[in-house]
Write a protein that holds these residues in place. Structure first.
Motif, PDB file in Angstrom:
ATOM      1  N   GLY A 139      74.575 -58.494 -65.479  1.00  0.00           N
ATOM      2  CA  GLY A 139      73.753 -57.301 -65.598  1.00  0.00           C
ATOM      3  C   GLY A 139      73.285 -57.022 -67.010  1.00  0.00           C
ATOM      4  N   MET A 140      73.900 -57.662 -67.999  1.00  0.00           N
ATOM      5  CA  MET A 140      73.518 -57.424 -69.392  1.00  0.00           C
ATOM      6  C   MET A 140      72.323 -58.254 -69.824  1.00  0.00           C
ATOM      7  SD  MET A 140      77.121 -57.104 -71.441  1.00  0.00           S
ATOM      8  CE  MET A 140      76.253 -57.430 -72.987  1.00  0.00           C
ATOM      9  N   GLY A 141      72.123 -59.413 -69.200  1.00  0.00           N
ATOM     10  CA  GLY A 141      70.989 -60.254 -69.556  1.00  0.00           C
ATOM     11  C   GLY A 141      71.224 -61.145 -70.756  1.00  0.00           C
ATOM     12  N   SER A 142      72.478 -61.313 -71.158  1.00  0.00           N
ATOM     13  CA  SER A 142      72.770 -62.106 -72.355  1.00  0.00           C
ATOM     14  C   SER A 142      72.793 -63.607 -72.071  1.00  0.00           C
ATOM     15  CB  SER A 142      74.105 -61.668 -72.962  1.00  0.00           C
ATOM     16  OG  SER A 142      75.131 -61.677 -71.980  1.00  0.00           O
ATOM     17  N   SER A 143      73.597 -64.037 -71.103  1.00  0.00           N
ATOM     18  CA  SER A 143      73.765 -65.475 -70.889  1.00  0.00           C
ATOM     19  C   SER A 143      72.492 -66.199 -70.447  1.00  0.00           C
ATOM     20  CB  SER A 143      74.896 -65.742 -69.892  1.00  0.00           C
ATOM     21  OG  SER A 143      74.611 -65.199 -68.632  1.00  0.00           O
ATOM     22  N   PRO A 144      71.520 -65.563 -69.746  1.00  0.00           N
ATOM     23  CA  PRO A 144      70.279 -66.285 -69.452  1.00  0.00           C
ATOM     24  C   PRO A 144      69.560 -66.794 -70.701  1.00  0.00           C
ATOM     25  CG  PRO A 144      70.419 -64.367 -68.041  1.00  0.00           C
ATOM     26  CD  PRO A 144      71.566 -64.273 -69.017  1.00  0.00           C
ATOM     27  N   LEU A 145      69.864 -66.213 -71.851  1.00  0.00           N
ATOM     28  CA  LEU A 145      69.264 -66.688 -73.098  1.00  0.00           C
ATOM     29  C   LEU A 145      69.669 -68.129 -73.388  1.00  0.00           C
ATOM     30  CD1 LEU A 145      69.896 -63.442 -75.145  1.00  0.00           C
ATOM     31  CD2 LEU A 145      67.642 -64.387 -74.655  1.00  0.00           C
ATOM     32  N   TYR A 189      62.166 -71.342 -74.259  1.00  0.00           N
ATOM     33  CA  TYR A 189      62.771 -70.066 -74.624  1.00  0.00           C
ATOM     34  C   TYR A 189      62.676 -69.129 -73.428  1.00  0.00           C
ATOM     35  CZ  TYR A 189      62.092 -71.789 -79.411  1.00  0.00           C
ATOM     36  OH  TYR A 189      62.121 -72.545 -80.556  1.00  0.00           O
ATOM     37  N   GLY A 190      63.710 -68.372 -73.194  1.00  0.00           N
ATOM     38  CA  GLY A 190      63.683 -67.452 -72.066  1.00  0.00           C
ATOM     39  C   GLY A 190      64.724 -66.376 -72.197  1.00  0.00           C
ATOM     40  N   GLY A 191      64.653 -65.422 -71.311  1.00  0.00           N
ATOM     41  CA  GLY A 191      65.583 -64.299 -71.338  1.00  0.00           C
ATOM     42  C   GLY A 191      64.899 -63.065 -70.795  1.00  0.00           C
ATOM     43  N   ALA A 192      65.617 -61.954 -70.769  1.00  0.00           N
ATOM     44  CA  ALA A 192      65.079 -60.730 -70.184  1.00  0.00           C
ATOM     45  C   ALA A 192      63.816 -60.249 -70.898  1.00  0.00           C
ATOM     46  CB  ALA A 192      66.141 -59.632 -70.220  1.00  0.00           C
ATOM     47  N   MET A 193      63.684 -60.544 -72.205  1.00  0.00           N
ATOM     48  CA  MET A 193      62.505 -60.070 -72.922  1.00  0.00           C
ATOM     49  C   MET A 193      61.239 -60.743 -72.395  1.00  0.00           C
ATOM     50  SD  MET A 193      64.656 -62.124 -74.748  1.00  0.00           S
ATOM     51  CE  MET A 193      64.696 -63.555 -75.843  1.00  0.00           C
ATOM     52  N   TYR A 194      61.319 -62.056 -72.080  1.00  0.00           N
ATOM     53  CA  TYR A 194      60.166 -62.750 -71.504  1.00  0.00           C
ATOM     54  C   TYR A 194      59.932 -62.301 -70.066  1.00  0.00           C
ATOM     55  CZ  TYR A 194      60.479 -65.891 -75.536  1.00  0.00           C
ATOM     56  OH  TYR A 194      60.501 -66.407 -76.804  1.00  0.00           O
ATOM     57  N   VAL A 195      60.999 -62.057 -69.328  1.00  0.00           N
ATOM     58  CA  VAL A 195      60.872 -61.588 -67.949  1.00  0.00           C
ATOM     59  C   VAL A 195      60.187 -60.227 -67.916  1.00  0.00           C
ATOM     60  CG1 VAL A 195      62.137 -60.884 -65.882  1.00  0.00           C
ATOM     61  CG2 VAL A 195      62.890 -62.887 -67.180  1.00  0.00           C
ATOM     62  N   LEU A 196      60.597 -59.333 -68.807  1.00  0.00           N
ATOM     63  CA  LEU A 196      60.003 -57.998 -68.860  1.00  0.00           C
ATOM     64  C   LEU A 196      58.543 -58.055 -69.298  1.00  0.00           C
ATOM     65  CD1 LEU A 196      63.071 -56.193 -70.440  1.00  0.00           C
ATOM     66  CD2 LEU A 196      61.991 -55.514 -68.288  1.00  0.00           C
ATOM     67  N   GLU A 197      58.236 -58.960 -70.212  1.00  0.00           N
ATOM     68  CA  GLU A 197      56.862 -59.068 -70.704  1.00  0.00           C
ATOM     69  C   GLU A 197      55.941 -59.735 -69.687  1.00  0.00           C
ATOM     70  OE1 GLU A 197      54.285 -61.485 -74.101  1.00  0.00           O
ATOM     71  OE2 GLU A 197      56.463 -61.304 -74.335  1.00  0.00           O
TER      72      GLU A 197
END
Length: 445
Positions: free
Chosen positions: A277-283, A129-137
């Motif tokens: 820039g939205m961070g959607s597709s890295p999900l 699992y990954g995405g901007a939320m994990y990057v920010l955390e």
């Protein structure tokens, strides 16, 4: 409704003002410079590791190609076709130029997002699992922003991933079948429900087969229309460049306004199209099991290139060379008129089928994004089931929403997602540069 449109318009202007546009472009430019323009220096390597690697080896679980087609599913059709028509009608022909310019920086934004999502992803029971939320955390040590991103993504899934494509489907179908919007959305909800209740891989397997087929069909149709109007092609290119810089308007004192409008709609519609820039597709990219972060980032570059510099550009030029341009049409209606001009009534039907084939995966792709964010926020299945009910309920009810309201709402929700994601890009661009340098030393020949 007019009150809500006014409120959304104000927020859209605030969130998509010059600071946001500059932030998006600078974040991409910063990575471009810090990686020593490897996007251009190593373009042959990027091609080899993306489309040149298809069929080279069998990946386990979610594949790189499934991830990129799912990401493209979230944008093609609504963002890359209807969004281009909207950008041109609202921002002028020059918006097409700025859309392409923003894509160059958007490639680096998307590359950085995917690399960070892969680097900081979380593994649970053998699933990534990954995405901007994990990057920010984990990377930025800002878990609150990670939670906010996840919440904004879930909300955005109702706008760009639900209301917008559903509204487009209804608008396209009703040109030929005067069915009640509620009937169309109810049928669509049944179809979506049959696909979302199950494993996410089902969505990716559908996108892997449907997106390439419909994309090739659409490109071929637009290529034929451009060939029919080839005598207008050169003048259309000059028109785009002239309008992008408002050459004739500068002496009249309104050049700054025209340029600003073209840049605003070009960049904002470009982001709506390729989601850089939205961070959607890295999900979706983060779910690929056996992939190098940098090589998966190359697929992010390809994604923006194909979405904007192929689909958006060919759509925009097809519109500008058509006699339908300037008739006061907008959105899907404008593109349908262009297809009808070249193919007759069957052309409109062809486009309606294509837009439905694009929009359905878009709905499914954004459902997948939201599902990943719900998994990040909650540990129980109840919240996922509640979201599924709300998602399908909105899908049924949104078919007759006002066209302007739909796009303003999507813009506002997109911007709310972009803010925390861009913060992570700025704070962790050094990680992207470091991983890129290490990869190029080992494999960059």
């Amino acid at each position: 409704m007019e009150k809500w449109i006014y409120i959304l318009e104000r927020w859209q202007k605030i969130l998509w003002g010059m600071p946001m546009l500059v932030l998006l472009l600078v974040s991409g430019a910063l990575l471009m410079v810090k990686t020593r323009f490897f996007l251009f220096r190593k373009s042959d390597l990027i091609v080899r590791k993306t489309i040149g690697s298809l069929g080279a080896k069998k990946q386990q679980g979610i594949t790189s190609f499934q991830a990129v087609t799912t990401a493209l599913a979230g944008t093609l059709g609504v963002g890359s076709i209807v969004g281009v028509a909207t950008a041109i009608t609202m921002g002028g022909a020059g918006a097409l130029f700025w859309m392409c310019v923003s894509a160059l920086f958007g490639m680096m934004c998307k590359y950085g997002e995917v690399v960070l999502a892969m680097h900081y992803r979380h593994k649970e029971n053998g699933v990534s699992y990954g995405g901007a939320m994990y990057v920010l955390e984990k990377g930025c040590r800002m878990p609150v922003l990670g939670v906010l991103f996840a919440l904004f993504c879930i909300l955005a899934s109702f706008g760009i991933g639900n209301i917008t494509p559903t509204n487009t489907i209804v608008e396209s179908v009703r040109v030929y079948l005067p069915l009640p919007p509620l009937f169309i959305t109810a049928l669509l909800a049944v179809l979506v429900a049959s696909l979302i209740f199950g494993k996410g891989n089902r969505i990716m397997r559908l996108n892997e087969k449907l997106i390439p087929f419909v994309s090739v069909l659409y490109i071929a149709a637009c290529g034929y229309l451009l060939f029919l109007h080839r005598e207008h092609l050169f003048s259309a290119v000059l028109f785009v460049l002239q309008d992008a810089f408002a050459i004739d308007a500068l002496e009249g004192g309104i050049g700054g306004f025209v340029i600003s409008k073209a840049i605003h709609f070009g960049v904002s519609r470009g982001v709506f199209s390729n989601e850089a820039g939205m961070g959607s597709s890295p999900l979706s990219h983060a779910g690929v099991v056996d992939a190098n972060p940098v090589e998966q980032g190359f697929w992010g570059i390809f994604e923006v290139f194909f979405d904007t510099l192929v689909i958006c550009l060919i759509t925009g030029m097809m519109i500008l060379t058509s006699d339908a341009y300037g008739l006061g049409l907008e959105g899907a209606a404008l593109v349908i008129a262009c297809f009808q001009e070249g193919f007759g009534v069957w052309g409109g039907i062809l486009f309606a089928c294509a837009i439905v084939s694009f929009a359905l995966p878009s709905i499914l792709g954004w459902y997948y994004y939201a599902r990943e964010c719900i998994h990040y926020l909650f540990t129980t299945k109840f919240m996922l089931h509640l979201y599924q009910a709300c998602f399908l309920g909105v899908l049924v009810c949104c078919g007759s929403f006002d066209f302007v309201y739909v796009w303003y709402l999507a813009d506002v929700l997109n911007a709310l997602m972009a803010i925390p994601n861009l913060i992570s890009l700025f704070l962790l661009n050094k990680d992207v540069v470091k991983l890129t340098k290490e990869y190029l030393i080992l494999y960059g020949r």
